[in-house]
Design a protein around this motif. Structure first.
Motif, PDB file in Angstrom:
ATOM      1  N   PRO A 109       0.804  -1.239   0.000  1.00  0.00           N
ATOM      2  CA  PRO A 109       0.000   0.000   0.000  1.00  0.00           C
ATOM      3  C   PRO A 109       0.833   1.282   0.000  1.00  0.00           C
ATOM      4  O   PRO A 109       0.585   2.168  -0.831  1.00  0.00           O
ATOM      5  CB  PRO A 109      -0.858  -0.146   1.260  1.00  0.00           C
ATOM      6  CG  PRO A 109      -0.960  -1.627   1.473  1.00  0.00           C
ATOM      7  CD  PRO A 109       0.378  -2.166   1.069  1.00  0.00           C
ATOM      8  N   PRO A 110       1.839   1.415   0.896  1.00  0.00           N
ATOM      9  CA  PRO A 110       2.606   2.670   0.851  1.00  0.00           C
ATOM     10  C   PRO A 110       3.418   2.833  -0.420  1.00  0.00           C
ATOM     11  O   PRO A 110       3.562   3.951  -0.925  1.00  0.00           O
ATOM     12  CB  PRO A 110       3.513   2.572   2.093  1.00  0.00           C
ATOM     13  CG  PRO A 110       3.578   1.128   2.419  1.00  0.00           C
ATOM     14  CD  PRO A 110       2.255   0.572   2.035  1.00  0.00           C
ATOM     15  N   ALA A 227       9.589   1.410   8.277  1.00  0.00           N
ATOM     16  CA  ALA A 227      10.485   2.276   7.513  1.00  0.00           C
ATOM     17  C   ALA A 227       9.930   2.539   6.116  1.00  0.00           C
ATOM     18  O   ALA A 227       9.936   3.686   5.634  1.00  0.00           O
ATOM     19  CB  ALA A 227      11.876   1.646   7.427  1.00  0.00           C
ATOM     20  N   VAL A 228       9.450   1.490   5.460  1.00  0.00           N
ATOM     21  CA  VAL A 228       8.911   1.654   4.111  1.00  0.00           C
ATOM     22  C   VAL A 228       7.689   2.558   4.117  1.00  0.00           C
ATOM     23  O   VAL A 228       7.550   3.468   3.295  1.00  0.00           O
ATOM     24  CB  VAL A 228       8.570   0.285   3.493  1.00  0.00           C
ATOM     25  CG1 VAL A 228       7.788   0.455   2.193  1.00  0.00           C
ATOM     26  CG2 VAL A 228       9.846  -0.509   3.224  1.00  0.00           C
ATOM     27  N   SER A 229       6.776   2.327   5.061  1.00  0.00           N
ATOM     28  CA  SER A 229       5.531   3.104   5.082  1.00  0.00           C
ATOM     29  C   SER A 229       5.786   4.563   5.442  1.00  0.00           C
ATOM     30  O   SER A 229       5.212   5.469   4.814  1.00  0.00           O
ATOM     31  CB  SER A 229       4.524   2.477   6.048  1.00  0.00           C
ATOM     32  OG  SER A 229       5.014   2.480   7.374  1.00  0.00           O
ATOM     33  N   LEU A 230       6.638   4.808   6.420  1.00  0.00           N
ATOM     34  CA  LEU A 230       6.890   6.188   6.841  1.00  0.00           C
ATOM     35  C   LEU A 230       7.711   6.956   5.805  1.00  0.00           C
ATOM     36  O   LEU A 230       7.434   8.126   5.534  1.00  0.00           O
ATOM     37  CB  LEU A 230       7.597   6.198   8.198  1.00  0.00           C
ATOM     38  CG  LEU A 230       6.732   5.725   9.374  1.00  0.00           C
ATOM     39  CD1 LEU A 230       7.584   5.564  10.636  1.00  0.00           C
ATOM     40  CD2 LEU A 230       5.589   6.694   9.639  1.00  0.00           C
ATOM     41  N   CYS A 231       8.694   6.291   5.206  1.00  0.00           N
ATOM     42  CA  CYS A 231       9.480   6.959   4.157  1.00  0.00           C
ATOM     43  C   CYS A 231       8.625   7.232   2.922  1.00  0.00           C
ATOM     44  O   CYS A 231       8.760   8.286   2.286  1.00  0.00           O
ATOM     45  CB  CYS A 231      10.691   6.110   3.787  1.00  0.00           C
ATOM     46  SG  CYS A 231      11.981   6.070   5.057  1.00  0.00           S
ATOM     47  N   MET A 234       6.483  10.279   3.721  1.00  0.00           N
ATOM     48  CA  MET A 234       7.238  11.531   3.665  1.00  0.00           C
ATOM     49  C   MET A 234       7.579  11.908   2.224  1.00  0.00           C
ATOM     50  O   MET A 234       7.402  13.061   1.813  1.00  0.00           O
ATOM     51  CB  MET A 234       8.512  11.408   4.512  1.00  0.00           C
ATOM     52  CG  MET A 234       8.251  11.378   6.002  1.00  0.00           C
ATOM     53  SD  MET A 234       9.777  11.435   6.998  1.00  0.00           S
ATOM     54  CE  MET A 234      10.445   9.797   6.662  1.00  0.00           C
ATOM     55  N   GLY A 235       8.055  10.924   1.453  1.00  0.00           N
ATOM     56  CA  GLY A 235       8.415  11.225   0.070  1.00  0.00           C
ATOM     57  C   GLY A 235       7.202  11.535  -0.790  1.00  0.00           C
ATOM     58  O   GLY A 235       7.193  12.511  -1.552  1.00  0.00           O
ATOM     59  N   LEU A 240       3.253  15.426  -3.447  1.00  0.00           N
ATOM     60  CA  LEU A 240       1.885  15.899  -3.593  1.00  0.00           C
ATOM     61  C   LEU A 240       1.738  17.367  -3.234  1.00  0.00           C
ATOM     62  O   LEU A 240       0.923  18.087  -3.826  1.00  0.00           O
ATOM     63  CB  LEU A 240       0.939  15.050  -2.730  1.00  0.00           C
ATOM     64  CG  LEU A 240       0.794  13.576  -3.118  1.00  0.00           C
ATOM     65  CD1 LEU A 240      -0.127  12.864  -2.125  1.00  0.00           C
ATOM     66  CD2 LEU A 240       0.259  13.422  -4.529  1.00  0.00           C
ATOM     67  N   LEU A 241       2.499  17.811  -2.255  1.00  0.00           N
ATOM     68  CA  LEU A 241       2.369  19.181  -1.768  1.00  0.00           C
ATOM     69  C   LEU A 241       3.231  20.176  -2.533  1.00  0.00           C
ATOM     70  O   LEU A 241       3.078  21.382  -2.367  1.00  0.00           O
ATOM     71  CB  LEU A 241       2.732  19.247  -0.279  1.00  0.00           C
ATOM     72  CG  LEU A 241       1.732  18.549   0.651  1.00  0.00           C
ATOM     73  CD1 LEU A 241       2.310  18.429   2.052  1.00  0.00           C
ATOM     74  CD2 LEU A 241       0.399  19.293   0.677  1.00  0.00           C
TER      75      LEU A 241
END
Length: 243
Positions: A109-110, A227-231, A234-235, A240-241
């Motif tokens: 998912p991430p 680590a995968v989901s949080l990185c 953030m990336g 998107l922003l």
């Protein structure tokens, strides 16, 4: 272009450009509003019990896709109303293919959200919607229970309807909301698994299966999922922003 339905199918170049061309970025307030909307279906437990079904689709789809890519034989996928799922594949019960297949669930998912954010950052909003529809339809072939088939069919139908019938503003809002949901919703399952394991449960989880396959402690695999989901969050969030 008001919608793809208004594009003449006799003009393949126009259709190709409508799907794979770039679309203008939405206003910043739309990006932020879709992020808030995604948080609203991820954070509250009562809503998450329903919306988590979409994360399960991505989770089990990740298992299935990597199983195929590593040469395993995918025999079926089941999705359950309690938001659990099961992907069954045949092949060696050890080795790199089995390890990658087991690791693909919590990371799918991430990583899908990160890939979606990259497409949106490049302006490929309609292409993202059609790609998501194609992946869901491909997954539908391997679903082996009624609830799973209905869930995937409804999700694919929603993506197809938005990409075919709506204008660029609605498409953009829906695509950004979907990607935010994958990025934000991809973080929560690893924390839920960690909480279950701390209470002595979920001893046959993906992390525990990986521990048996690799002799690497399940806690380290959980760290990888985090680590995968949080990185990815953030990336992907940065892409998107960045308007």
């Amino acid at each position: 272009m008001d919608s793809l339905a208004s594009t003449s199918l006799s003009s393949l170049p126009d259709l190709w450009d409508a799907v794979f061309g770039s679309q203008p970025d939405p206003a910043l307030w739309v990006v932020i509003a879709t992020m808030v909307a995604a948080l609203a279906v991820v954070v509250p437990h009562s809503v998450w019990r329903i919306s988590r079904n979409a994360i399960t689709i991505a989770h089990e789809g990740g298992h299935g896709l990597v199983a195929l890519l590593t040469g395993r034989t995918l025999t079926g996928i089941r999705l359950h109303s309690d938001t659990s799922g099961l992907t069954v594949s045949r092949g060696k019960p050890y080795g790199l293919g089995m390890m990658l297949t087991a690791a693909a669930g919590y990371t799918a998912p991430p990583l899908l959200g990160l890939g979606g954010a990259a497409l949106l950052a490049a302006g490929h909003i309609t292409a993202l919607l059609w790609l998501a529809t194609a992946l869901l339809v491909s997954m539908l072939v391997m679903i082996r229970n009624v609830y799973g088939a209905l869930t995937v069919l409804l999700t694919a139908g929603t993506f197809l309807a938005v990409s075919w019938l709506t204008g660029p503003q609605v498409q953009a809002a829906f695509a950004y909301a979907a990607v935010w949901f994958l990025l934000l919703g991809g973080v929560r399952p690893a924390f839920e698994l960690q909480a279950k394991r701390s209470r002595g449960g979920a001893r046959d989880s993906d992390a525990d299966q990986l521990a048996r396959l690799t002799n690497v402690p399940a806690g380290l695999w959980l760290f990888l999922f985090h680590a995968v989901s949080l990185c990815s969050l953030m990336g992907g969030g940065r892409w998107l922003l960045e308007m």
